[in-house]
Write a protein that holds these residues in place. Structure first.
Motif, PDB file in Angstrom:
ATOM      1  N   SER A   7     -22.079 -53.602  71.633  1.00 25.96           N
ATOM      2  CA  SER A   7     -22.212 -54.773  70.769  1.00 25.96           C
ATOM      3  C   SER A   7     -22.717 -54.392  69.395  1.00 25.96           C
ATOM      4  O   SER A   7     -23.551 -53.498  69.255  1.00 25.96           O
ATOM      5  N   GLY A   8     -22.223 -55.090  68.389  1.00 22.87           N
ATOM      6  CA  GLY A   8     -22.722 -54.959  67.026  1.00 22.87           C
ATOM      7  C   GLY A   8     -23.187 -56.324  66.560  1.00 22.87           C
ATOM      8  O   GLY A   8     -23.239 -57.273  67.347  1.00 22.87           O
ATOM      9  N   GLY A   9     -23.501 -56.452  65.316  1.00 23.94           N
ATOM     10  CA  GLY A   9     -23.912 -57.744  64.775  1.00 23.94           C
ATOM     11  C   GLY A   9     -22.762 -58.727  64.732  1.00 23.94           C
ATOM     12  O   GLY A   9     -21.605 -58.330  64.592  1.00 23.94           O
ATOM     13  N   ASN A  10     -23.061 -60.009  64.852  1.00 23.29           N
ATOM     14  CA  ASN A  10     -22.042 -61.052  64.786  1.00 23.29           C
ATOM     15  C   ASN A  10     -21.663 -61.350  63.346  1.00 23.29           C
ATOM     16  O   ASN A  10     -22.499 -61.260  62.438  1.00 23.29           O
ATOM     17  N   LEU A  11     -20.409 -61.749  63.143  1.00 17.89           N
ATOM     18  CA  LEU A  11     -19.973 -62.217  61.831  1.00 17.89           C
ATOM     19  C   LEU A  11     -20.807 -63.432  61.418  1.00 17.89           C
ATOM     20  O   LEU A  11     -21.252 -64.200  62.269  1.00 17.89           O
ATOM     21  N   SER A  12     -20.986 -63.619  60.140  1.00 20.63           N
ATOM     22  CA  SER A  12     -21.707 -64.788  59.646  1.00 20.63           C
ATOM     23  C   SER A  12     -20.861 -66.043  59.754  1.00 20.63           C
ATOM     24  O   SER A  12     -21.383 -67.135  59.958  1.00 20.63           O
ATOM     25  N   THR A  13     -19.551 -65.906  59.605  1.00 21.57           N
ATOM     26  CA  THR A  13     -18.626 -67.038  59.631  1.00 21.57           C
ATOM     27  C   THR A  13     -17.629 -66.854  60.765  1.00 21.57           C
ATOM     28  O   THR A  13     -16.803 -65.944  60.717  1.00 21.57           O
ATOM     29  N   ALA A  14     -17.699 -67.710  61.781  1.00 21.36           N
ATOM     30  CA  ALA A  14     -16.767 -67.638  62.910  1.00 21.36           C
ATOM     31  C   ALA A  14     -15.380 -68.056  62.456  1.00 21.36           C
ATOM     32  O   ALA A  14     -15.223 -69.064  61.775  1.00 21.36           O
ATOM     33  N   ARG A  15     -14.373 -67.248  62.792  1.00 18.66           N
ATOM     34  CA  ARG A  15     -12.996 -67.566  62.444  1.00 18.66           C
ATOM     35  C   ARG A  15     -12.037 -66.711  63.246  1.00 18.66           C
ATOM     36  O   ARG A  15     -12.439 -65.729  63.864  1.00 18.66           O
ATOM     37  N   GLN A  16     -10.779 -67.100  63.229  1.00 19.49           N
ATOM     38  CA  GLN A  16      -9.737 -66.377  63.945  1.00 19.49           C
ATOM     39  C   GLN A  16      -8.660 -65.918  62.971  1.00 19.49           C
ATOM     40  O   GLN A  16      -8.632 -66.368  61.827  1.00 19.49           O
ATOM     41  N   ALA A  17      -7.790 -65.037  63.434  1.00 19.06           N
ATOM     42  CA  ALA A  17      -6.634 -64.570  62.656  1.00 19.06           C
ATOM     43  C   ALA A  17      -7.038 -63.975  61.310  1.00 19.06           C
ATOM     44  O   ALA A  17      -6.374 -64.168  60.301  1.00 19.06           O
ATOM     45  N   LEU A  18      -8.151 -63.220  61.281  1.00 19.60           N
ATOM     46  CA  LEU A  18      -8.611 -62.576  60.063  1.00 19.60           C
ATOM     47  C   LEU A  18      -8.085 -61.149  59.992  1.00 19.60           C
ATOM     48  O   LEU A  18      -7.507 -60.649  60.949  1.00 19.60           O
ATOM     49  N   ALA A  19      -8.281 -60.502  58.874  1.00 17.47           N
ATOM     50  CA  ALA A  19      -7.880 -59.113  58.681  1.00 17.47           C
ATOM     51  C   ALA A  19      -9.112 -58.226  58.669  1.00 17.47           C
ATOM     52  O   ALA A  19     -10.210 -58.673  58.333  1.00 17.47           O
ATOM     53  N   GLY A  20      -8.939 -56.973  59.017  1.00 17.61           N
ATOM     54  CA  GLY A  20     -10.039 -56.025  58.998  1.00 17.61           C
ATOM     55  C   GLY A  20      -9.616 -54.685  58.445  1.00 17.61           C
ATOM     56  O   GLY A  20      -8.432 -54.348  58.425  1.00 17.61           O
ATOM     57  N   ALA A  21     -10.591 -53.929  57.966  1.00 17.20           N
ATOM     58  CA  ALA A  21     -10.354 -52.595  57.435  1.00 17.20           C
ATOM     59  C   ALA A  21     -11.671 -51.836  57.453  1.00 17.20           C
ATOM     60  O   ALA A  21     -12.725 -52.405  57.757  1.00 17.20           O
ATOM     61  N   GLY A  22     -11.632 -50.568  57.109  1.00 14.18           N
ATOM     62  CA  GLY A  22     -12.846 -49.782  56.974  1.00 14.18           C
ATOM     63  C   GLY A  22     -13.157 -48.923  58.183  1.00 14.18           C
ATOM     64  O   GLY A  22     -12.276 -48.600  58.973  1.00 14.18           O
ATOM     65  N   THR A  23     -14.437 -48.593  58.310  1.00 16.37           N
ATOM     66  CA  THR A  23     -14.901 -47.711  59.372  1.00 16.37           C
ATOM     67  C   THR A  23     -15.977 -48.406  60.203  1.00 16.37           C
ATOM     68  O   THR A  23     -16.406 -49.508  59.882  1.00 16.37           O
ATOM     69  N   GLN A  24     -16.443 -47.705  61.215  1.00 15.27           N
ATOM     70  CA  GLN A  24     -17.447 -48.265  62.124  1.00 15.27           C
ATOM     71  C   GLN A  24     -18.761 -48.572  61.410  1.00 15.27           C
ATOM     72  O   GLN A  24     -19.490 -49.480  61.806  1.00 15.27           O
ATOM     73  N   THR A  25     -19.071 -47.857  60.348  1.00 11.91           N
ATOM     74  CA  THR A  25     -20.324 -48.084  59.624  1.00 11.91           C
ATOM     75  C   THR A  25     -20.109 -48.655  58.219  1.00 11.91           C
ATOM     76  O   THR A  25     -21.067 -48.818  57.473  1.00 11.91           O
ATOM     77  N   ALA A  26     -18.873 -48.928  57.881  1.00 12.59           N
ATOM     78  CA  ALA A  26     -18.559 -49.536  56.580  1.00 12.59           C
ATOM     79  C   ALA A  26     -17.304 -50.385  56.738  1.00 12.59           C
ATOM     80  O   ALA A  26     -16.268 -50.099  56.153  1.00 12.59           O
ATOM     81  N   GLY A  27     -17.419 -51.437  57.544  1.00 11.05           N
ATOM     82  CA  GLY A  27     -16.280 -52.291  57.851  1.00 11.05           C
ATOM     83  C   GLY A  27     -16.119 -53.428  56.867  1.00 11.05           C
ATOM     84  O   GLY A  27     -17.016 -53.741  56.087  1.00 11.05           O
ATOM     85  N   LEU A  28     -14.959 -54.040  56.930  1.00 13.00           N
ATOM     86  CA  LEU A  28     -14.626 -55.140  56.044  1.00 13.00           C
ATOM     87  C   LEU A  28     -13.753 -56.117  56.815  1.00 13.00           C
ATOM     88  O   LEU A  28     -12.841 -55.705  57.530  1.00 13.00           O
TER      89      LEU A  28
END
Length: 86
Positions: A7-28
Protein backbone atom coordinates in the motif's frame (compact mmCIF):
# COMPACT_ATOMS: atom_id res chain seq x y z
CA UNK A 1 7.55 -15.11 -9.48
CA UNK A 2 7.12 -11.35 -9.39
CA UNK A 3 7.33 -8.93 -6.51
CA UNK A 4 4.70 -8.21 -3.92
CA UNK A 5 2.34 -5.21 -4.00
CA UNK A 6 2.22 -2.93 -0.98
CA UNK A 7 0.00 0.00 0.00
CA UNK A 8 0.99 3.59 -0.66
CA UNK A 9 -0.72 6.86 0.10
CA UNK A 10 -4.22 7.47 -1.25
CA UNK A 11 -4.93 10.01 -3.98
CA UNK A 12 -6.34 13.29 -2.71
CA UNK A 13 -9.11 13.26 -5.34
CA UNK A 14 -10.99 10.01 -5.99
CA UNK A 15 -11.61 9.44 -9.70
CA UNK A 16 -11.62 6.84 -12.45
CA UNK A 17 -10.24 6.62 -16.00
CA UNK A 18 -7.22 8.81 -15.19
CA UNK A 19 -3.75 8.73 -16.74
CA UNK A 20 -0.49 7.97 -14.98
CA UNK A 21 3.23 8.33 -15.60
CA UNK A 22 6.53 8.45 -13.74
CA UNK A 23 8.23 6.12 -11.32
CA UNK A 24 7.49 4.46 -7.99
CA UNK A 25 8.98 7.40 -6.08
CA UNK A 26 8.10 10.20 -8.52
CA UNK A 27 4.68 9.37 -9.93
CA UNK A 28 2.16 11.53 -11.70
CA UNK A 29 -1.57 11.13 -12.28
CA UNK A 30 -3.79 13.43 -14.30
CA UNK A 31 -7.34 13.94 -15.41
CA UNK A 32 -10.05 11.35 -14.94
CA UNK A 33 -13.71 11.27 -14.07
CA UNK A 34 -15.17 12.07 -10.67
CA UNK A 35 -18.55 13.79 -10.63
CA UNK A 36 -17.47 15.50 -13.84
CA UNK A 37 -14.44 15.59 -16.13
CA UNK A 38 -11.31 16.34 -14.11
CA UNK A 39 -8.31 18.58 -14.82
CA UNK A 40 -6.64 17.63 -11.52
CA UNK A 41 -3.04 16.40 -11.44
CA UNK A 42 -1.29 14.89 -8.44
CA UNK A 43 2.35 14.03 -7.78
CA UNK A 44 3.57 11.04 -5.74
CA UNK A 45 6.82 11.03 -3.74
CA UNK A 46 6.85 7.35 -2.81
CA UNK A 47 4.59 7.73 0.21
CA UNK A 48 2.00 10.49 -0.37
CA UNK A 49 0.28 12.52 -3.08
CA UNK A 50 0.27 16.32 -3.43
CA UNK A 51 -1.40 18.71 -5.86
CA UNK A 52 0.28 19.45 -9.16
CA UNK A 53 -0.58 22.00 -11.82
CA UNK A 54 -4.03 21.54 -13.36
CA UNK A 55 -4.49 20.43 -16.95
CA UNK A 56 -5.80 23.07 -19.33
CA UNK A 57 -8.49 20.68 -20.60
CA UNK A 58 -10.50 18.55 -18.16
CA UNK A 59 -11.05 15.03 -19.55
CA UNK A 60 -11.01 11.32 -18.80
CA UNK A 61 -9.80 8.19 -20.53
CA UNK A 62 -6.60 9.98 -21.54
CA UNK A 63 -3.12 8.48 -21.89
CA UNK A 64 -0.03 9.51 -19.93
CA UNK A 65 3.71 9.15 -20.49
CA UNK A 66 7.00 10.58 -19.29
CA UNK A 67 8.25 11.57 -15.86
CA UNK A 68 6.94 13.70 -13.03
CA UNK A 69 8.98 16.68 -14.23
CA UNK A 70 8.42 16.07 -17.96
CA UNK A 71 4.98 14.48 -18.19
CA UNK A 72 2.77 14.20 -21.22
CA UNK A 73 -0.94 13.47 -21.52
CA UNK A 74 -2.91 13.09 -24.70
CA UNK A 75 -6.33 12.28 -26.06
CA UNK A 76 -9.24 11.17 -23.92
CA UNK A 77 -12.83 12.31 -23.80
CA UNK A 78 -14.26 15.76 -23.03
CA UNK A 79 -17.85 15.92 -24.34
CA UNK A 80 -16.44 14.17 -27.42
CA UNK A 81 -13.21 12.48 -28.41
CA UNK A 82 -10.26 14.74 -27.62
CA UNK A 83 -7.08 15.28 -29.65
CA UNK A 84 -5.58 17.59 -27.00
CA UNK A 85 -1.97 16.96 -25.97
CA UNK A 86 -0.45 18.68 -22.94
Amino acid sequence: MGGVWSSGGNLSTARQALAGAGTQTAGLCMGGLSNDYSNVTEEYDGSSWSSGGNLSTARYGLAGAGTQTAGLCMGGYASGNSNVTE
